[in-house]
Design an enzyme around this catalytic site. Structure first.
Site, PDB file in Angstrom:
ATOM      1  N   GLU A  59       0.875  -1.166   0.000  1.00  0.00           N
ATOM      2  CA  GLU A  59       0.000   0.000   0.000  1.00  0.00           C
ATOM      3  C   GLU A  59       0.909   1.212   0.000  1.00  0.00           C
ATOM      4  O   GLU A  59       1.993   1.181   0.611  1.00  0.00           O
ATOM      5  CB  GLU A  59      -0.873  -0.021   1.264  1.00  0.00           C
ATOM      6  N   ASP A  68       0.821   5.873  -0.492  1.00  0.00           N
ATOM      7  CA  ASP A  68       0.003   7.092  -0.515  1.00  0.00           C
ATOM      8  C   ASP A  68       0.587   8.034  -1.558  1.00  0.00           C
ATOM      9  O   ASP A  68       1.814   8.184  -1.631  1.00  0.00           O
ATOM     10  CB  ASP A  68       0.036   7.766   0.859  1.00  0.00           C
ATOM     11  N   HIS A  81       3.107  10.056   2.695  1.00  0.00           N
ATOM     12  CA  HIS A  81       1.864   9.940   3.455  1.00  0.00           C
ATOM     13  C   HIS A  81       1.242  11.294   3.792  1.00  0.00           C
ATOM     14  O   HIS A  81       0.107  11.582   3.448  1.00  0.00           O
ATOM     15  CB  HIS A  81       2.077   9.147   4.759  1.00  0.00           C
ATOM     16  N   GLU A 140      -3.211   4.602  -2.631  1.00  0.00           N
ATOM     17  CA  GLU A 140      -4.162   5.438  -1.901  1.00  0.00           C
ATOM     18  C   GLU A 140      -3.993   6.885  -2.332  1.00  0.00           C
ATOM     19  O   GLU A 140      -2.915   7.474  -2.178  1.00  0.00           O
ATOM     20  CB  GLU A 140      -3.955   5.317  -0.382  1.00  0.00           C
ATOM     21  N   ASP A 158       2.230  -3.133   8.774  1.00  0.00           N
ATOM     22  CA  ASP A 158       3.591  -2.573   8.737  1.00  0.00           C
ATOM     23  C   ASP A 158       4.636  -3.688   8.769  1.00  0.00           C
ATOM     24  O   ASP A 158       5.815  -3.439   8.528  1.00  0.00           O
ATOM     25  CB  ASP A 158       3.822  -1.668   9.958  1.00  0.00           C
TER      26      ASP A 158
HETATM   27  O1  G3P Z   1      -4.839   2.363   3.199  1.00  0.00           O
HETATM   28  C1  G3P Z   1      -4.848   2.053   4.547  1.00  0.00           C
HETATM   29  C2  G3P Z   1      -4.222   3.122   5.372  1.00  0.00           C
HETATM   30  O2  G3P Z   1      -3.037   3.512   4.744  1.00  0.00           O
HETATM   31  C3  G3P Z   1      -5.112   4.307   5.577  1.00  0.00           C
HETATM   32  O3  G3P Z   1      -4.608   5.234   6.473  1.00  0.00           O
HETATM   33  O4  G3P Z   1      -3.375   7.202   7.179  1.00  0.00           O
HETATM   34  O5  G3P Z   1      -2.174   5.058   6.908  1.00  0.00           O
HETATM   35  O6  G3P Z   1      -2.970   6.320   4.915  1.00  0.00           O
HETATM   36  P1  G3P Z   1      -3.218   5.987   6.349  1.00  0.00           P
HETATM   37 MG    MG Z   2      -2.406   4.958   3.355  1.00  0.00          MG
END
Ligand code: G3P
Ligand code: MG
Length: 249
Positions: A44, A46, A59, A118, A238
């Site tokens: 995953e 961001d 992130h 994301e 993680d």
């Molecule tokens: O996609 C799951 C998780 O990453 C969502 O929250 O804040 O870690 O991007 P965050």
């Molecule tokens: Mg995320």
């Protein structure tokens, strides 16, 4: 809805949250490559747009937490972002690690790992991020090995209208809901709930809608086994190595 059986193959996927972020700086190539080495099925990450329109993998909306710089990423050019050290704050052995672009991540692990992109967007208006993500996925021919998620349903709606051949997942948490009614009218392949929201009734409802359930962020072995027992489709963690071991039996 798009079929995702080629990705899941009846397994509970283990997905490295921001890579194997317990062991390497989050959202960097070392973290993604480590997730691959550990045997994760996916990662995953961001993404946001830089000031000059490049997709960067980060992130926060600012660079302060993970780099030696400060300020909002959207106000910095790619060259300015690339000048930052995104590794030293995590550990001296990662000094000199750079913020990657989405292109660089796709070049490194695309096709080898399932990738959950994301989209970080808090706006009702687009800044062009959905178009850029769609073009990047298409450029790398990764349409069938990527899922795009967001806490912002409007971003998902925009993305789907641009590239409908890529799966989308709705991210949510009991305390963070934004325009959930948009999702009622938007067919989507997956839900990405916080793990505390999941019980047998939740799974039953998800199955009735045909949604895959990809949950985050699970670092506790007992919780992972509980979720696995309930039949979730993916655990975003993680610590991919720990979760792979926990789900073996
Ligand atoms: O996609 C799951 C998780 O990453 C969502 O929250 O804040 O870690 O991007 P965050
Ligand atoms: Mg995320």
């Amino acid at each position: 809805m798009l079929p995702l059986e080629n990705i899941y193959q009846g397994r509970t996927l283990v997905i490295g949250h921001r890579g194997a972020s317990a062991y390497a700086p989050m959202n960097t190539l070392p973290a993604f490559e480590l997730a691959l080495q550990q045997g994760a099925h996916g990662i995953e990450l961001d993404t946001h747009l830089s000031k000059d329109g490049h997709l960067i993998v980060l992130h926060d909306f600012t660079v302060d937490h993970t780099t030696d710089g400060s300020g909002a990423a959207k106000n910095m050019t790619l060259a300015e972002l690339k000048a930052l050290d995104a590794g030293s704050k995590f550990g001296a052995q990662f000094a000199g690690t750079r913020i990657p672009t989405l292109d660089e991540v796709f070049e490194s692990v695309g096709g080898k790992l399932f990738i959950n992109v994301e989209i970080k967007s808090e706006s009702t208006e687009t800044d062009g991020v959905e178009q850029a993500v769609a073009e990047c996925i298409a450029r790398h021919h990764l349409m069938t090995s990527v899922i795009v998620s967001s806490f912002n349903p409007l971003a998902l709606q925009r993305f789907r209208s641009i590239l409908p051949t890529v799966a989308i997942g709705y991210l949510y948490h009991p305390q963070w809901t934004f325009a959930p009614e948009v999702m009622d009218a938007l067919p989507h392949e997956a839900r990405h709930p916080h793990h505390s929201m999941i019980d047998a009734a939740y799974m039953e409802q998800a199955r009735a809608h045909g949604w895959r359930v990809n949950t985050w962020t699970v670092n506790d072995v007992d919780e992972a086994r509980r979720l696995h027992g309930l039949g979730v489709d993916a655990i975003i963690t993680d610590q991919p190595d720990v979760m792979i071991e926990a789900l073996k039996n």
